[in-house]
Motif scaffolding. Structure first.
Motif, PDB file in Angstrom:
ATOM      1  N   THR A 128      49.628  40.704  41.741  1.00 27.84           N
ATOM      2  CA  THR A 128      50.533  41.777  42.145  1.00 27.84           C
ATOM      3  C   THR A 128      51.608  41.973  41.092  1.00 27.84           C
ATOM      4  OG1 THR A 128      51.792  40.173  43.474  1.00 27.84           O
ATOM      5  CG2 THR A 128      50.214  41.576  44.648  1.00 27.84           C
ATOM      6  N   PHE A 136      41.047  51.310  48.265  1.00 30.92           N
ATOM      7  CA  PHE A 136      40.992  50.532  47.023  1.00 30.92           C
ATOM      8  C   PHE A 136      39.835  51.045  46.168  1.00 30.92           C
ATOM      9  CE2 PHE A 136      43.567  47.627  49.322  1.00 30.92           C
ATOM     10  CZ  PHE A 136      44.044  46.647  48.467  1.00 30.92           C
ATOM     11  N   PHE A 166      52.261  49.917  47.144  1.00 27.30           N
ATOM     12  CA  PHE A 166      51.512  49.671  45.914  1.00 27.30           C
ATOM     13  C   PHE A 166      50.777  50.944  45.501  1.00 27.30           C
ATOM     14  CE2 PHE A 166      51.902  45.402  47.713  1.00 27.30           C
ATOM     15  CZ  PHE A 166      52.428  44.722  46.619  1.00 27.30           C
ATOM     16  N   SER A 216      51.416  47.451  41.666  1.00 28.14           N
ATOM     17  CA  SER A 216      49.962  47.251  41.645  1.00 28.14           C
ATOM     18  C   SER A 216      49.547  46.036  42.456  1.00 28.14           C
ATOM     19  CB  SER A 216      49.477  47.064  40.205  1.00 28.14           C
ATOM     20  OG  SER A 216      49.807  48.179  39.422  1.00 28.14           O
ATOM     21  N   LEU A 217      48.370  46.157  43.073  1.00 30.97           N
ATOM     22  CA  LEU A 217      47.783  45.059  43.828  1.00 30.97           C
ATOM     23  C   LEU A 217      46.297  45.008  43.475  1.00 30.97           C
ATOM     24  CD1 LEU A 217      48.411  44.201  47.525  1.00 30.97           C
ATOM     25  CD2 LEU A 217      46.131  44.104  46.585  1.00 30.97           C
ATOM     26  N   TYR A 218      45.866  43.879  42.932  1.00 28.08           N
ATOM     27  CA  TYR A 218      44.479  43.699  42.526  1.00 28.08           C
ATOM     28  C   TYR A 218      43.899  42.500  43.275  1.00 28.08           C
ATOM     29  CZ  TYR A 218      46.090  46.470  38.538  1.00 28.08           C
ATOM     30  OH  TYR A 218      46.631  47.450  37.756  1.00 28.08           O
ATOM     31  N   ILE A 256      40.481  42.862  52.269  1.00 33.43           N
ATOM     32  CA  ILE A 256      41.320  44.054  52.457  1.00 33.43           C
ATOM     33  C   ILE A 256      41.639  44.235  53.938  1.00 33.43           C
ATOM     34  CG2 ILE A 256      41.374  46.574  52.297  1.00 33.43           C
ATOM     35  CD1 ILE A 256      39.643  46.217  49.686  1.00 33.43           C
ATOM     36  N   LYS A 311      45.767  50.176  43.639  1.00 35.56           N
ATOM     37  CA  LYS A 311      45.086  49.150  44.432  1.00 35.56           C
ATOM     38  C   LYS A 311      43.630  49.114  43.973  1.00 35.56           C
ATOM     39  CE  LYS A 311      46.629  50.998  48.415  1.00 35.56           C
ATOM     40  NZ  LYS A 311      47.789  51.825  48.211  1.00 35.56           N
ATOM     41  N   ILE A 355      50.856  47.690  52.836  1.00 29.68           N
ATOM     42  CA  ILE A 355      50.693  47.678  51.379  1.00 29.68           C
ATOM     43  C   ILE A 355      50.819  49.086  50.784  1.00 29.68           C
ATOM     44  CG2 ILE A 355      49.344  45.545  51.308  1.00 29.68           C
ATOM     45  CD1 ILE A 355      46.818  47.330  51.066  1.00 29.68           C
TER      46      ILE A 355
END
Length: 162
Positions: free
Chosen positions: A77, A150, A118, A81-83, A106, A121, A115
């Motif tokens: 994170t 996502f 973000f 951004s969230l990966y 997820i 994603k 979330i």
């Protein structure tokens, strides 16, 4: 289930290049800046954004919890951004399982956190034995995005968005 629990996080860092590893020995996933041969995923962070790596499997979700559901190995994170990252070391028949684990993660994440802040994603299925980009059916990619919000990629290179 707290995906942002500091107990499962490594300290924030700004490395331009690093790897994400999983020894496959029952331990949790971790980052590394030295042993390139051990990297399952390579992360390129050209803008040196501050990132936090969180171990999901074996930390946020322990082995004895949610036995009937998959979960991915880790999460990166930044401020926007969230990966989610699933790490594999397999030669064949691994993509569907990896994508299913990402989808399940997820669902867990959304059930316990908002979330929406973000901007970026993405979900990455990374395989040490198949590091190059693997094409995902456009229809699957679109369905995945519509259902989970996502983007999904099957490749071992993660490029951090600006």
């Amino acid at each position: 289930m707290n995906f942002f629990d500091t107990v499962c996080q490594e300290p924030p860092f700004r490395h331009k290049l690093f790897g994400i590893c999983d020894d496959q020995d029952g331990g949790k996933a971790f980052t590394d800046t030295v042993n390139l041969s051990e990297w399952i995923a390579t992360v390129k962070n050209d803008d040196q954004k501050q990132l936090v790596f969180t171990a999901i499997d074996k930390c946020v979700i322990k082995d004895h919890e949610e036995n009937d559901r998959g979960r991915c190995d880790g999460m990166l994170t930044s401020d926007n951004s969230l990966y989610l990252i699933e790490l594999k070391d397999a030669t064949s028949h691994w993509q569907k399982g990896a994508v299913d684990q990402l989808a399940s993660t997820i669902e867990f994440l959304k059930a316990h956190h908002d979330i929406s802040s973000f901007k970026h994603k993405k979900a990455f299925a990374c395989n040490k034995r198949r590091p190059r980009f693997q094409e995902i059916d456009n229809e699957l990619n679109l369905r995945f995005y519509r259902k989970y919000g996502f983007r999904v990629d099957v490749q071992a290179e993660i490029i951090i968005a600006k």
